[in-house]
Design an enzyme around this catalytic site. Structure first.
Site, PDB file in Angstrom:
ATOM      1  N   ASP A  28       0.848  -1.191   0.000  1.00 39.98           N
ATOM      2  CA  ASP A  28       0.000   0.000   0.000  1.00 39.98           C
ATOM      3  C   ASP A  28       0.888   1.247   0.000  1.00 39.98           C
ATOM      4  OD1 ASP A  28      -3.224   0.524   1.032  1.00 39.98           O
ATOM      5  OD2 ASP A  28      -1.811   2.200   1.081  1.00 39.98           O
ATOM      6  N   ASN A  85     -12.814  -3.200   2.955  1.00 39.42           N
ATOM      7  CA  ASN A  85     -13.727  -2.075   3.141  1.00 39.42           C
ATOM      8  C   ASN A  85     -14.779  -2.086   2.035  1.00 39.42           C
ATOM      9  OD1 ASN A  85     -12.276  -1.075   5.372  1.00 39.42           O
ATOM     10  ND2 ASN A  85     -10.822  -0.034   4.022  1.00 39.42           N
ATOM     11  N   HIS A  98     -10.275  -5.317  -2.829  1.00 41.05           N
ATOM     12  CA  HIS A  98      -8.905  -5.518  -2.353  1.00 41.05           C
ATOM     13  C   HIS A  98      -8.935  -5.940  -0.892  1.00 41.05           C
ATOM     14  CE1 HIS A  98     -10.122  -1.285  -2.220  1.00 41.05           C
ATOM     15  NE2 HIS A  98      -9.458  -1.185  -1.068  1.00 41.05           N
TER      16      HIS A  98
END
Ligand code: AMP
Length: 112
Positions: A28, A85, A98
């Site tokens: 990330d 999320n 993801h």
């Protein structure tokens, strides 16, 4: 085309951890823990709440991919957290499913 599709097609760079024909894992860009990797399917599933029954095998592969990443980056024993999320309240910002793999420090609970 989302930013993640551009990573898959190598239009933009990413620090790739591992890649298979079904998924790709990369660090990330804004890490929230010493290890913060995203595992994403190459075939676009927009978000987990829009996955179909036929996506089951691919969803399973993402979890096994997360396990691979945890092994490779040395957090399998110390522990890690997987986060997906969904939508506005979930904090989703990129509409390409993801799995966040977070580890390398103690993670608080409940999440903020
Ligand atoms: P989410 O908020 O669950 O949709 O997560 C999206 C994640 O993608 C965030 O943690 C971002 O930091 C991350 N991200 C956005 N752009 C990039 C990029 N170019 N490379 C790597 N990670 C990214």
């Amino acid at each position: 085309m989302t930013i993640f599709e551009k990573i898959i097609s190598r239009e933009i760079p990413a620090r790739i951890v591992e890649e298979t024909e079904d998924w790709i894992a990369f660090h990330d860009v804004n890490p929230q823990a010493p290890v913060h990797v995203l595992v994403i399917p190459k075939r676009v599933i927009t978000r987990v709440g829009e996955a179909a029954a036929g996506d089951g095998p691919l969803l399973g592969k993402l979890l096994l991919g997360a396990q691979e990443v945890a092994k490779k980056l040395g957090i399998l024993e110390s522990g890690f957290r997987l986060v997906i999320n969904h939508g506005k309240d979930g904090g989703e910002t990129v509409p390409h499913l993801h799995v966040h793999v977070l580890g390398g420090r103690h993670l608080g609970w409940p999440p903020g």
